[in-house]
Motif scaffolding. Structure first.
Motif, PDB file in Angstrom:
ATOM      1  N   ALA A  38       0.849  -1.152  -0.190  1.00 23.18           N
ATOM      2  CA  ALA A  38      -0.048  -0.049   0.050  1.00 23.18           C
ATOM      3  C   ALA A  38       0.847   1.230   0.099  1.00 23.18           C
ATOM      4  O   ALA A  38       0.708   1.994  -0.672  1.00 23.18           O
ATOM      5  CB  ALA A  38      -0.837   0.088   1.129  1.00 23.18           C
ATOM      6  N   PHE A  39       1.960   1.113   0.835  1.00 27.41           N
ATOM      7  CA  PHE A  39       2.692   2.371   0.656  1.00 27.41           C
ATOM      8  C   PHE A  39       3.430   2.856  -0.482  1.00 27.41           C
ATOM      9  O   PHE A  39       3.572   3.611  -0.915  1.00 27.41           O
ATOM     10  CB  PHE A  39       3.871   2.096   1.958  1.00 27.41           C
ATOM     11  N   SER A  89       1.437  13.689   5.030  1.00 24.90           N
ATOM     12  CA  SER A  89       0.221  13.492   4.184  1.00 24.90           C
ATOM     13  C   SER A  89       0.327  12.105   3.425  1.00 24.90           C
ATOM     14  O   SER A  89      -0.832  11.637   3.430  1.00 24.90           O
ATOM     15  CB  SER A  89       0.027  14.653   3.192  1.00 24.90           C
ATOM     16  N   LEU A  90       1.524  11.708   2.828  1.00 21.96           N
ATOM     17  CA  LEU A  90       1.528  10.361   2.415  1.00 21.96           C
ATOM     18  C   LEU A  90       1.255   9.365   3.350  1.00 21.96           C
ATOM     19  O   LEU A  90       0.324   8.453   3.148  1.00 21.96           O
ATOM     20  CB  LEU A  90       3.004   9.997   1.914  1.00 21.96           C
ATOM     21  N   ILE A  91       1.788   9.221   4.830  1.00 23.85           N
ATOM     22  CA  ILE A  91       1.717   8.337   5.655  1.00 23.85           C
ATOM     23  C   ILE A  91       0.136   8.343   6.103  1.00 23.85           C
ATOM     24  O   ILE A  91      -0.446   7.254   6.394  1.00 23.85           O
ATOM     25  CB  ILE A  91       2.612   8.541   7.007  1.00 23.85           C
ATOM     26  N   GLU A  92      -0.412   9.498   6.260  1.00 22.81           N
ATOM     27  CA  GLU A  92      -1.860   9.749   6.595  1.00 22.81           C
ATOM     28  C   GLU A  92      -2.712   9.197   5.535  1.00 22.81           C
ATOM     29  O   GLU A  92      -3.766   8.345   5.756  1.00 22.81           O
ATOM     30  CB  GLU A  92      -2.304  11.008   6.492  1.00 22.81           C
ATOM     31  N   ASN A  93      -2.420   9.221   4.305  1.00 18.03           N
ATOM     32  CA  ASN A  93      -3.420   8.631   3.067  1.00 18.03           C
ATOM     33  C   ASN A  93      -3.082   7.102   3.236  1.00 18.03           C
ATOM     34  O   ASN A  93      -4.038   6.318   3.022  1.00 18.03           O
ATOM     35  CB  ASN A  93      -2.766   9.018   1.855  1.00 18.03           C
ATOM     36  N   THR A 109       8.164   2.264  14.632  1.00 17.41           N
ATOM     37  CA  THR A 109       9.529   2.137  14.287  1.00 17.41           C
ATOM     38  C   THR A 109       9.636   1.641  12.776  1.00 17.41           C
ATOM     39  O   THR A 109      10.707   1.940  11.824  1.00 17.41           O
ATOM     40  CB  THR A 109      10.146   0.792  15.116  1.00 17.41           C
ATOM     41  N   ILE A 110       8.547   0.941  12.441  1.00 19.35           N
ATOM     42  CA  ILE A 110       8.293   0.662  10.990  1.00 19.35           C
ATOM     43  C   ILE A 110       8.027   1.931  10.078  1.00 19.35           C
ATOM     44  O   ILE A 110       8.777   1.813   8.935  1.00 19.35           O
ATOM     45  CB  ILE A 110       7.129  -0.217  10.778  1.00 19.35           C
ATOM     46  N   SER A 111       7.549   2.854  10.467  1.00 16.88           N
ATOM     47  CA  SER A 111       7.119   3.837   9.840  1.00 16.88           C
ATOM     48  C   SER A 111       8.559   4.711   9.696  1.00 16.88           C
ATOM     49  O   SER A 111       8.671   5.360   8.698  1.00 16.88           O
ATOM     50  CB  SER A 111       6.412   4.760  10.544  1.00 16.88           C
ATOM     51  N   PHE A 119      10.932   6.069   1.435  1.00 16.48           N
ATOM     52  CA  PHE A 119      10.704   7.466   1.114  1.00 16.48           C
ATOM     53  C   PHE A 119      11.666   8.347   0.730  1.00 16.48           C
ATOM     54  O   PHE A 119      11.814   8.575  -0.662  1.00 16.48           O
ATOM     55  CB  PHE A 119       9.829   8.071   1.964  1.00 16.48           C
ATOM     56  N   PHE A 120      12.532   8.543   1.729  1.00 18.01           N
ATOM     57  CA  PHE A 120      13.678   9.383   0.949  1.00 18.01           C
ATOM     58  C   PHE A 120      14.747   9.106   0.297  1.00 18.01           C
ATOM     59  O   PHE A 120      15.007   9.581  -0.874  1.00 18.01           O
ATOM     60  CB  PHE A 120      14.647   9.603   2.458  1.00 18.01           C
ATOM     61  N   LYS A 121      14.745   7.611   0.257  1.00 17.94           N
ATOM     62  CA  LYS A 121      15.812   7.005  -0.898  1.00 17.94           C
ATOM     63  C   LYS A 121      15.310   7.103  -2.197  1.00 17.94           C
ATOM     64  O   LYS A 121      15.913   7.334  -3.187  1.00 17.94           O
ATOM     65  CB  LYS A 121      16.093   5.572  -0.341  1.00 17.94           C
ATOM     66  N   ILE A 122      14.039   6.778  -2.368  1.00 21.20           N
ATOM     67  CA  ILE A 122      13.240   6.641  -3.681  1.00 21.20           C
ATOM     68  C   ILE A 122      13.514   7.975  -4.243  1.00 21.20           C
ATOM     69  O   ILE A 122      13.837   8.303  -5.295  1.00 21.20           O
ATOM     70  CB  ILE A 122      12.073   6.104  -3.617  1.00 21.20           C
ATOM     71  N   ILE A 123      12.984   9.133  -3.539  1.00 19.74           N
ATOM     72  CA  ILE A 123      13.094  10.388  -4.040  1.00 19.74           C
ATOM     73  C   ILE A 123      14.467  10.876  -4.400  1.00 19.74           C
ATOM     74  O   ILE A 123      14.602  11.706  -5.192  1.00 19.74           O
ATOM     75  CB  ILE A 123      12.341  11.512  -3.061  1.00 19.74           C
ATOM     76  N   ASP A 124      15.623  10.689  -3.440  1.00 21.75           N
ATOM     77  CA  ASP A 124      16.754  10.944  -3.790  1.00 21.75           C
ATOM     78  C   ASP A 124      17.132  10.252  -4.841  1.00 21.75           C
ATOM     79  O   ASP A 124      17.926  10.967  -5.886  1.00 21.75           O
ATOM     80  CB  ASP A 124      17.611  10.596  -2.619  1.00 21.75           C
ATOM     81  N   TRP A 125      16.845   9.224  -5.348  1.00 21.50           N
ATOM     82  CA  TRP A 125      17.401   8.526  -6.631  1.00 21.50           C
ATOM     83  C   TRP A 125      16.690   9.132  -7.928  1.00 21.50           C
ATOM     84  O   TRP A 125      17.310   9.420  -8.778  1.00 21.50           O
ATOM     85  CB  TRP A 125      16.700   6.850  -6.606  1.00 21.50           C
TER      86      TRP A 125
END
Length: 255
Positions: A38-39, A89-93, A109-111, A119-125
């Motif tokens: 889902a994430f 907003s992403l984690i809320e959705n 911890t999982i979040s 999240f950070f890694k994909i956007i940085d890529w």
């Protein structure tokens, strides 16, 4: 279509006569109903939405390079904004989607793991890929090509940007040659835009090159003609960009 997909898989699990099909459908159903899936789906939907206009622009047969370069900057800014401000907003959705779909919402911890490692890694890529493929040199080249384009009566012509493109070829355009090139460009644009009406309806650099040779103006403006030849060769050097976005199109559509 997520609900429809899970309904179809559930139907296969219940009604299929093949044990193998039942087993596969059960596995797919179990995996796609996890928080991770889902994430990832929500994140990729947001990222592909941000890059969509740029992707479509680069796929067009008739390239508007100047606008494409502006779209690159827009995409970089939107991705950076998503990285800086889009997590909540992403984690809320995603959490709301999981509650609605009766899935387990991730613990703190999982979040944290998803925020840092996904999240950070994909956007940085994504940002790094755009920076690598549209660095300052390539951007100056592409803008220079756009400024040479004769479409709409040379409406994109800009001597400053064309000279910046020429500076990237120091072996062909030395310091003394650059002075001559500027003078040629100033005379050339008045000639082909205001005086010689044979250049009024050209549709691209290929047409421009042919017309310059046909009317022998390539002899009058040899340095300008040299730049136009470089511009015609440039797509070969930037083919990797097109292949990258073709791969993105495959991910978005066929798969």
């Amino acid at each position: 279509m997520f609900g429809s997909i899970t309904d179809v898989l559930d139907t296969i699990v219940v009604d299929s006569e093949s044990v193998e099909e039942k087993a596969k459908a059960t596995g797919y159903l179990k995996v796609c109903q996890t928080f991770e899936i889902a994430f990832i789906l929500h994140l990729m939907r947001d990222i592909l939405a941000i890059t969509n206009e740029l992707n479509e622009s680069l796929q067009k047969k008739e390239q508007d390079i100047a606008n494409a370069i502006l779209l690159v900057k827009v995409v970089k800014k939107r991705l950076q904004d998503l990285r800086n401000e889009g997590w909540d907003s992403l984690i809320e959705n995603v959490s709301a989607f999981c509650v609605k779909s009766r899935r387990k919402v991730a613990e703190y911890t999982i979040s944290h793991h998803y925020r840092v490692e996904v999240f950070f890694k994909i956007i940085d890529w994504q940002l790094q890929e755009l920076n690598d493929r549209f660095n300052e040199v390539r951007t100056d080249l592409l803008i220079g090509v756009a400024c040479l384009n004769p479409v709409d009566s040379f409406s994109s012509f800009d001597i400053k940007n064309i000279l910046r493109m020429a500076e990237l070829y120091p072996d062909d355009f030395g310091e003394n040659v650059m002075v001559t090139l500027r003078n040629q460009l100033e005379t050339y644009i008045v000639d082909v835009c205001d005086v010689d009406k044979r250049f009024s309806n050209l549709k691209g650099l290929g047409d421009l090159s042919e017309m310059l040779v046909k009317v022998k103006k390539h002899l009058n403006y040899p340095l300008v003609f040299r730049l136009i030849k470089f511009a015609l060769l440039l797509p070969v050097a930037t083919a990797t960009v097109e292949r990258a976005f073709s791969a993105m199109k495959l991910i978005k559509s066929e798969l």
